[in-house]
Design a protein around this motif. Sequence first.
Motif, PDB file in Angstrom:
ATOM      1  N   PRO A   1      37.665  48.931 173.485  1.00  0.00           N
ATOM      2  CA  PRO A   1      36.394  49.496 173.032  1.00  0.00           C
ATOM      3  C   PRO A   1      36.409  51.026 172.973  1.00  0.00           C
ATOM      4  O   PRO A   1      35.813  51.629 172.078  1.00  0.00           O
ATOM      5  N   LEU A   2      37.117  51.656 173.895  1.00  0.00           N
ATOM      6  CA  LEU A   2      37.190  53.118 173.898  1.00  0.00           C
ATOM      7  C   LEU A   2      37.976  53.617 172.683  1.00  0.00           C
ATOM      8  O   LEU A   2      37.567  54.587 172.024  1.00  0.00           O
ATOM      9  N   LEU A   3      39.077  52.943 172.360  1.00  0.00           N
ATOM     10  CA  LEU A   3      39.850  53.300 171.169  1.00  0.00           C
ATOM     11  C   LEU A   3      39.026  53.098 169.906  1.00  0.00           C
ATOM     12  O   LEU A   3      39.070  53.928 168.985  1.00  0.00           O
ATOM     13  N   LEU A   4      38.271  52.013 169.873  1.00  0.00           N
ATOM     14  CA  LEU A   4      37.415  51.759 168.713  1.00  0.00           C
ATOM     15  C   LEU A   4      36.348  52.836 168.580  1.00  0.00           C
ATOM     16  O   LEU A   4      36.070  53.324 167.478  1.00  0.00           O
ATOM     17  N   ALA A   5      35.755  53.244 169.701  1.00  0.00           N
ATOM     18  CA  ALA A   5      34.745  54.303 169.674  1.00  0.00           C
ATOM     19  C   ALA A   5      35.332  55.599 169.144  1.00  0.00           C
ATOM     20  O   ALA A   5      34.708  56.302 168.336  1.00  0.00           O
ATOM     21  N   GLY A   6      36.550  55.927 169.568  1.00  0.00           N
ATOM     22  CA  GLY A   6      37.210  57.131 169.080  1.00  0.00           C
ATOM     23  C   GLY A   6      37.487  57.064 167.593  1.00  0.00           C
ATOM     24  O   GLY A   6      37.237  58.024 166.853  1.00  0.00           O
ATOM     25  N   ALA A   7      38.014  55.922 167.140  1.00  0.00           N
ATOM     26  CA  ALA A   7      38.326  55.768 165.718  1.00  0.00           C
ATOM     27  C   ALA A   7      37.066  55.834 164.864  1.00  0.00           C
ATOM     28  O   ALA A   7      37.033  56.501 163.820  1.00  0.00           O
ATOM     29  N   VAL A   8      36.013  55.144 165.301  1.00  0.00           N
ATOM     30  CA  VAL A   8      34.746  55.157 164.550  1.00  0.00           C
ATOM     31  C   VAL A   8      34.160  56.566 164.533  1.00  0.00           C
ATOM     32  O   VAL A   8      33.680  57.046 163.504  1.00  0.00           O
ATOM     33  N   GLY A   9      34.218  57.249 165.666  1.00  0.00           N
ATOM     34  CA  GLY A   9      33.708  58.618 165.716  1.00  0.00           C
ATOM     35  C   GLY A   9      34.479  59.546 164.798  1.00  0.00           C
ATOM     36  O   GLY A   9      33.891  60.415 164.141  1.00  0.00           O
ATOM     37  N   GLY A  10      35.800  59.359 164.729  1.00  0.00           N
ATOM     38  CA  GLY A  10      36.604  60.182 163.833  1.00  0.00           C
ATOM     39  C   GLY A  10      36.283  59.949 162.374  1.00  0.00           C
ATOM     40  O   GLY A  10      36.364  60.859 161.545  1.00  0.00           O
ATOM     41  N   LEU A  11      35.888  58.734 162.052  1.00  0.00           N
ATOM     42  CA  LEU A  11      35.562  58.364 160.669  1.00  0.00           C
ATOM     43  C   LEU A  11      34.104  58.641 160.308  1.00  0.00           C
ATOM     44  O   LEU A  11      33.781  58.960 159.157  1.00  0.00           O
ATOM     45  N   LEU A  12      33.220  58.545 161.291  1.00  0.00           N
ATOM     46  CA  LEU A  12      31.768  58.572 161.071  1.00  0.00           C
ATOM     47  C   LEU A  12      31.266  59.664 160.121  1.00  0.00           C
ATOM     48  O   LEU A  12      30.528  59.353 159.174  1.00  0.00           O
ATOM     49  N   PRO A  13      31.606  60.928 160.302  1.00  0.00           N
ATOM     50  CA  PRO A  13      31.019  61.939 159.418  1.00  0.00           C
ATOM     51  C   PRO A  13      31.306  61.707 157.937  1.00  0.00           C
ATOM     52  O   PRO A  13      30.456  62.007 157.084  1.00  0.00           O
ATOM     53  N   ASP A  14      32.467  61.156 157.613  1.00  0.00           N
ATOM     54  CA  ASP A  14      32.807  60.972 156.202  1.00  0.00           C
ATOM     55  C   ASP A  14      32.113  59.784 155.551  1.00  0.00           C
ATOM     56  O   ASP A  14      32.287  59.551 154.347  1.00  0.00           O
ATOM     57  N   LEU A  15      31.303  59.053 156.300  1.00  0.00           N
ATOM     58  CA  LEU A  15      30.506  57.998 155.676  1.00  0.00           C
ATOM     59  C   LEU A  15      29.435  58.595 154.763  1.00  0.00           C
ATOM     60  O   LEU A  15      28.814  57.880 153.984  1.00  0.00           O
ATOM     61  N   ASP A  16      29.244  59.913 154.856  1.00  0.00           N
ATOM     62  CA  ASP A  16      28.271  60.551 153.955  1.00  0.00           C
ATOM     63  C   ASP A  16      28.856  60.831 152.570  1.00  0.00           C
ATOM     64  O   ASP A  16      28.239  61.505 151.753  1.00  0.00           O
ATOM     65  N   MET A  17      30.040  60.293 152.296  1.00  0.00           N
ATOM     66  CA  MET A  17      30.627  60.438 150.956  1.00  0.00           C
ATOM     67  C   MET A  17      29.716  59.873 149.878  1.00  0.00           C
ATOM     68  O   MET A  17      29.759  60.304 148.735  1.00  0.00           O
ATOM     69  N   VAL A  18      28.882  58.902 150.236  1.00  0.00           N
ATOM     70  CA  VAL A  18      27.981  58.307 149.249  1.00  0.00           C
ATOM     71  C   VAL A  18      26.584  58.912 149.354  1.00  0.00           C
ATOM     72  O   VAL A  18      25.629  58.399 148.774  1.00  0.00           O
ATOM     73  N   ALA A  19      26.461  60.010 150.071  1.00  0.00           N
ATOM     74  CA  ALA A  19      25.183  60.739 150.167  1.00  0.00           C
ATOM     75  C   ALA A  19      25.482  62.192 149.817  1.00  0.00           C
ATOM     76  O   ALA A  19      26.099  62.452 148.795  1.00  0.00           O
ATOM     77  N   ALA A  20      25.069  63.123 150.651  1.00  0.00           N
ATOM     78  CA  ALA A  20      25.412  64.528 150.459  1.00  0.00           C
ATOM     79  C   ALA A  20      26.604  64.814 151.359  1.00  0.00           C
ATOM     80  O   ALA A  20      26.452  65.047 152.556  1.00  0.00           O
TER      81      ALA A  20
ATOM     82  N   ARG B   1      29.536  66.047 153.579  1.00  0.00           N
ATOM     83  CA  ARG B   1      29.680  67.152 154.526  1.00  0.00           C
ATOM     84  C   ARG B   1      28.350  67.845 154.841  1.00  0.00           C
ATOM     85  O   ARG B   1      28.328  68.963 155.311  1.00  0.00           O
ATOM     86  N   ARG B   2      27.276  67.124 154.581  1.00  0.00           N
ATOM     87  CA  ARG B   2      25.956  67.630 154.968  1.00  0.00           C
ATOM     88  C   ARG B   2      25.136  66.562 155.680  1.00  0.00           C
ATOM     89  O   ARG B   2      24.509  66.825 156.700  1.00  0.00           O
ATOM     90  N   THR B   3      25.150  65.328 155.144  1.00  0.00           N
ATOM     91  CA  THR B   3      24.301  64.274 155.700  1.00  0.00           C
ATOM     92  C   THR B   3      24.739  63.849 157.098  1.00  0.00           C
ATOM     93  O   THR B   3      23.902  63.671 157.981  1.00  0.00           O
ATOM     94  N   LEU B   4      26.039  63.683 157.318  1.00  0.00           N
ATOM     95  CA  LEU B   4      26.528  63.187 158.617  1.00  0.00           C
ATOM     96  C   LEU B   4      27.496  64.143 159.298  1.00  0.00           C
ATOM     97  O   LEU B   4      28.150  63.773 160.264  1.00  0.00           O
ATOM     98  N   HIS B   5      27.602  65.359 158.816  1.00  0.00           N
ATOM     99  CA  HIS B   5      28.449  66.366 159.458  1.00  0.00           C
ATOM    100  C   HIS B   5      27.548  67.309 160.248  1.00  0.00           C
ATOM    101  O   HIS B   5      26.690  67.973 159.675  1.00  0.00           O
TER     102      HIS B   5
END
Length: 198
Positions: free
Chosen positions: A24-43, A45-49
């Motif tokens: 679970p800790l590894l998954l949390a790290g991986a998801v956190g590393g990916l999370l900001p770029d989920l705003d690719m379909v929004a604004a 580097r602004r919406t989730l960064h």
Amino acid sequence: MVFTHVLVGLLVAVVAGGGAPSGPLLLAGAVGGLLPDLDMVAAHRRTLHFPVGYPAAAALAGLAWAATAAPAALLAAVLLAAAAVHSLMDPFGAGLELRPWNRDSQRAVYNHALGRWHRPRRVVYDGSPGDAALCVGLAAAAAALGGPAVRPTAVALAGFGVSYALVRRRLADLIPEEFQSLSPFLKHLLARGWRAIR
């Protein structure tokens, strides 16, 4: 730099887990590393960064874990710390342009606290040889510190990262010139897909 960011998240989890991180800790790290770029379909580097918000939230979660030793607090701290490092790394890369080697964009990451964009420093950009080298270095560190539980994932991510770097320029050529960055192109594809299924 998606593979690089996920590897940073794994490394955060490895360090937080004292070299023996749980799944679970590894998954949390991986998801956190990916999370900001989920705003690719929004604004992008602004919406989730959040270069200020994520570090502050990670510090609070870390304090909560130190005070309570609650596993959920540690998971939150790792996820938020990985997202923080992602948001802080992006200004050292390129701007929002699809072809960063052209240096067209002066917007790297939006800082909500300051109400302005950080300019790109262009130390390393998505899919560049520097990105591939960083990916390999991070994978080696994660594999060495995390041991057998981390090694296969780290090696696979490094392999994907290097492979991506080899075809990065060709991928950009597949996207019409009218799209100056990947984010509007993805939104265009999603809109077409939505219209097709309606």
